[in-house]
Design an enzyme around this catalytic site. Structure first.
Site, PDB file in Angstrom:
ATOM      1  N   ASP A 159     -14.460   0.372  -6.064  1.00 68.27           N
ATOM      2  CA  ASP A 159     -13.071   0.007  -5.784  1.00 68.27           C
ATOM      3  C   ASP A 159     -12.289   0.374  -7.038  1.00 68.27           C
ATOM      4  O   ASP A 159     -12.353  -0.325  -8.048  1.00 68.27           O
ATOM      5  CB  ASP A 159     -13.012  -1.502  -5.478  1.00 68.27           C
ATOM      6  N   LYS A 216      -3.488   4.694 -11.367  1.00 68.79           N
ATOM      7  CA  LYS A 216      -3.599   4.875  -9.916  1.00 68.79           C
ATOM      8  C   LYS A 216      -2.235   5.136  -9.290  1.00 68.79           C
ATOM      9  O   LYS A 216      -2.119   5.848  -8.302  1.00 68.79           O
ATOM     10  CB  LYS A 216      -4.219   3.613  -9.315  1.00 68.79           C
ATOM     11  N   GLU A 262      -9.099   1.262   1.694  1.00 68.34           N
ATOM     12  CA  GLU A 262      -9.422  -0.092   1.220  1.00 68.34           C
ATOM     13  C   GLU A 262      -9.520  -1.109   2.364  1.00 68.34           C
ATOM     14  O   GLU A 262     -10.482  -1.876   2.415  1.00 68.34           O
ATOM     15  CB  GLU A 262      -8.392  -0.528   0.174  1.00 68.34           C
ATOM     16  N   ASP A 279      -3.839  -8.090   1.774  1.00 65.70           N
ATOM     17  CA  ASP A 279      -4.442  -7.852   0.458  1.00 65.70           C
ATOM     18  C   ASP A 279      -3.439  -8.188  -0.646  1.00 65.70           C
ATOM     19  O   ASP A 279      -2.543  -7.407  -0.953  1.00 65.70           O
ATOM     20  CB  ASP A 279      -4.870  -6.367   0.382  1.00 65.70           C
TER      21      ASP A 279
END
Lengths: 605, 226
Positions: free
Chosen positions: A8, A70, A171, A193
């Site tokens: 992850d 990211k 994800e 999330d």
């Protein structure tokens, strides 16, 4: 057999997991941490630091400490998200020759995948240290909204880190896998999330072996850190009420203690109804110590963060609307991200979707675990789950008036091939431009351009008569080939789509070579540090031995030992690993002589 | 599966074809023992039914044996790795338990130290004697830490080392070398060779600001920390 790790790769933290028999387990770092900060720093001495250690030196080296890379993956420097980010980061974000957003550190530029690869390499090392074997293959997760360029950039990062990236997984899909959802059952899932710094909500539909991401939404600047900050503000407010003359904000240590206390209190209030914040000697006023003690109840915390929790609802609504669903259509809600441990968050989610969320999987680790399960599926270790890859976004071409016409709809399982017939827009047009794009927007210019080419030599004909077939072909690895054929003449033209964004093959090769070189340098540095600390310990004990027991040695032995001591000390100062090693060897032999004599004497007497 | 060389369909299919082929089936059934001889004989007499003949069966069984051997070896390797890892996990768990317990206690130690820092102002004999007592408690504690191999991290004046120091801020000073620790805000500790808690420190930088502004046109230390 090399094992497949699941990674992850997060904005703030990354996590690695692996299949252990039936179960996915998270691999702790050698320091015992289950997640690693996605932070990379370059020190003045040219050393590269990754993880907590990079984070700890950030304030001293802010321009060369890179985080949240990211957010830059596969993006152009002109992207508004990138411009926003560039305005607030202490490190420099610059445009590369092809317009990609790169990071500048000193006089060196790094492509985001390069930085990400350093984090991935750390995750690989963590796994290797744990497994005691080398790891070559990985499954890496990305947000469901990542487009082709961002996924490709993530794959490149894996390659640079020496990993064969078997699959890039969404994800929310990874989370669904870790929660044990089967791709065969026809279900509608909502994945909520709420991580440290970002909020994502995705609506998934399962069935026929595919997890289809129907829609995603979120808030890229909302997360658990905001909850912490709200509680810190409250504690400071309470302190200020009692001690108006004392400014805690100017006292780094006091502030740090308040932050830690707030984080701890927040966690405790997920299970307890109230908690004590107890900070003795927090500050001083006129030389007298000030102690701070205060009770925070769960209700008080909830009141503080309610506006933050409510901010997650609008994205949930948008995601449902985009998927053409109502809240009651959702069968299962899955929670991801540490902040979802908070009972009030769960309540709000339950109220909104009308279904209690699934729990029982560690929400910080669920995505990495899902990636590991996907890895297990690919190697055949996990059999129950069949999982196909899908195209995350629609692929199509630009047609008259700048309209985007999809040819392959998003969420189509790949490999896939689709064709569509087009014609000319004006009379006697002898060529057509084929502009390939990816995205969900109606107008071509709002989508991401992938490739341009021309099909020429169309015989003169009134507009609308020529029949041009455009075929889009995605192979199992997600690589796209586009071809156009004039069905009248048979003339055809095709291109393999190489993203106009991201790294070229040459770039990747070069970066890999550089990474290898710097890995060797790091290794050499580490070796030197190890041999040096061994030498220092030995110097210390040998000196003591010489002082205490030196008189048992003959004069020549004594001198030899002293010479070796001196030689070793000088070698340490010069700092050449080989020389130090040799000197340590010599000193070990000569200093052992003392021990030998002592034992001989003891044995003889 | 279209090929009939695979069992059990293969055996059944060849059995229907008549004597020759059924002979082949018989071979393959006892093929476990007489594999070599069976293969030769089958090659000689199986003729066009050879595709289901013994040599195919032997190849099949050899492949099976190889597969099983491979699986068995992997299972062995897995078991060995598992054992090794289980041992390490027990060790780690023990270490982790110790780490957690100590991490919980360290703030208490910090506060005792803070209390003693303020104790210099004690004037009465009684107060002084309490301070002496608390000093003894601290000594006792540091001995306990010794026995648990908990060591305070040296920081003051040392070169800043992010492996064990956490920089809270920077300060312009000429008192220590640039890049060295100018001030320790909170003591750090190691447990054996592992970091228990980094020391929170202020790092020195040279008084004149020679470093140019960051490449963004911003100074390197404005903006958010993360």
């Amino acid at each position: 057999m090399s094992r497949v790790i699941g990674i992850d790769l997060g904005t703030t933290n990354s996590c690695v997991a692996i299949m252990d028999g039936e179960d996915a387990v998270v691999i702790p770092s050698p320091e015992g941490a289950r997640t690693t900060p996605s932070v990379v720093a370059f020190t003045q001495s040219g050393e590269r630091l990754v993880g907590s250690i990079a984070k700890r030196q950030a304030v001293t080296n802010a321009a060369s400490t890179v985080f949240a890379v990211k957010r830059l993956m596969g993006r152009k420097a002109s992207d508004e998200n990138v411009e926003d980010m560039a305005a607030s980061t202490p490190f420099a974000i610059v445009a590369a020759n092809n317009g990609d957003a790169h990071v500048a550190v000193g006089d060196r530029r790094y492509a985001p995948p390069e930085i990400a690869s350093m984090v991935l390499a750390r995750m690989r090392e963590t796994a290797e240290a744990y497994l005691g074997e080398s790891v070559g293959e990985a499954v890496i997760t990305v947000p469901a909204y990542f487009d082709d360029a961002q996924r490709q950039a993530t794959k490149d990062a894996g390659r640079i880190a020496g990993l064969d990236v078997l699959r890039i997984v969404n994800e929310p899909t990874a989370a669904a896998l870790a929660y044990g959802r089967a791709a065969e059952a026809a279900e509608r899932l909502a994945v909520y999330d709420l991580g440290g710094g970002t909020f994502d909500v995705s609506i998934l539909e399962t069935g026929g072996g595919v997890f289809r991401v129907q829609s995603t939404s979120g808030d890229s600047f909302l997360g658990g850190d905001d909850f912490d900050r709200a509680l810190v503000e409250e504690i400071l407010r309470r302190f200020g009420e009692r001690h108006p003359g004392v400014d805690l904000r100017g006292d780094k240590l006091a502030l740090q203690r308040v932050v830690e206390a707030a984080e701890k209190a927040k966690l405790e209030l997920s299970s307890a109804m109230e908690t004590d914040i107890n900070l003795p000697f927090l500050a001083a006023e006129n030389g007298a110590p000030i102690h701070f003690e205060s009770v925070v109840t769960r209700g008080e915390l909830e009141a503080l963060v309610e506006p933050l929790i409510q901010r997650t609802i609008a994205p949930c609504r948008r995601a449902l609307a985009d998927a053409g669903l109502a809240a009651k259509d959702i069968d299962v809600v899955l929670l991801v991200g540490g902040q979802t441990r908070m009972p009030r968050v769960q309540e709000v989610v339950t109220e909104f979707f009308g279904a209690a969320p699934s729990r029982g999987v560690n929400p910080d680790e669920v995505v990495a675990m899902g990636a590991a399960i996907q890895g297990g599926v690919l190697t055949g270790d996990v059999q129950e789950v069949l999982l196909l890859d899908v195209t995350p976004l629609s692929l199509g071409v630009e047609t008259a008036g700048g309209v985007f016409t999809p040819v392959i709809a998003r969420n189509t399982a790949i490999p896939a091939r689709a064709t569509k017939e087009f014609s000319t827009a004006v009379d006697n047009q002898d060529f057509v431009n084929v502009h390939v794009l990816q995205g969900e927007r109606e107008m071509a210019e709002d989508n991401k351009s992938l490739a341009h080419f021309q099909l020429q030599g169309i015989p003169p004909a009134p507009r609308g008569v020529p029949r041009i077939e455009v075929a889009l072909d995605i192979d199992a690895n997600g690589c796209l080939t586009v071809s156009a054929q004039d069905l009248g003449t048979g003339a055809a033209q095709s291109v393999e789509v190489v993203p106009t964004i991201g790294l070229t093959e040459d770039d990747i090769e070069r970066i890999i070579a550089e990474a290898d070189a710097s890995a060797e340098l790091d290794k050499a540095r580490r070796e030197l540090a190890e041999v040096r600390s061994r030498a220092e310990a030995l110097l210390h004990t040998s000196e003591r031995a010489l002082e205490e027991f030196g008189d048992v040695l003959s004069a020549s032995e004594y001198e030899a030992l002293k010479a070796d001591l001196e030689g070793c000390r000088r070698a340490v100062e010069r700092g050449e690993a080989e020389a130090v090693k040799a000197a340590v060897g010599r000193l070990e032999t000569s200093s052992q002589r003392i021990g030998e004599i002592l034992y001989e004497q003891a044995g003889g007497g | 599966m279209t090929s009939d060389t695979h069992d059990p369909e293969g055996q059944r299919a060849s059995g229907e074809r008549g004597e020759q082929a059924s002979g082949g089936t018989a071979h393959s059934q006892d093929g476990h023992e007489g594999a070599e001889g069976g293969a030769e004989r089958a090659a000689a007499d199986s003729g066009e039914a050879g595709e289901a003949g013994p040599e195919a069966r032997i190849a099949e069984l050899e492949k099976q044996a190889d597969d099983l051997r491979d699986k068995w070896m992997r299972a062995q390797a897995d078991l060995e790795n598992h054992r090794r890892r289980a041992r390490k996990e027990v060790e780690d768990a023990r270490e982790d338990g110790k780490k957690r317990t100590l991490a919980e206690l360290l703030p208490v130690v910090d506060n005792l130290e803070r209390a003693l820092e303020h104790a210099g102002t004690a004037t009465t004999d009684e107060a002084k004697s309490i301070v002496d007592g608390v000093n003894l408690v601290m000594r006792q504690l540091s001995q306990s830490f010794d026995r648990l191999s908990v060591q305070p991290i040296e920081a003051e004046g040392k070169p800043f080392d992010p492996a064990v120091h956490e920089a809270m801020s920077q300060i312009e000073t000429a008192e220590v070398a640039p890049g060295a620790v100018a001030q320790v805000l909170q003591r750090g500790y190691t447990l054996g060779d592992k970091l228990l808690r980094p020391a929170l420190v202020v790092v020195a930088k040279a008084p004149e600001r020679e470093e140019s502004a960051g490449p963004n046109g911003k100074s390197p230390d404005d903006g958010e920390e993360r």
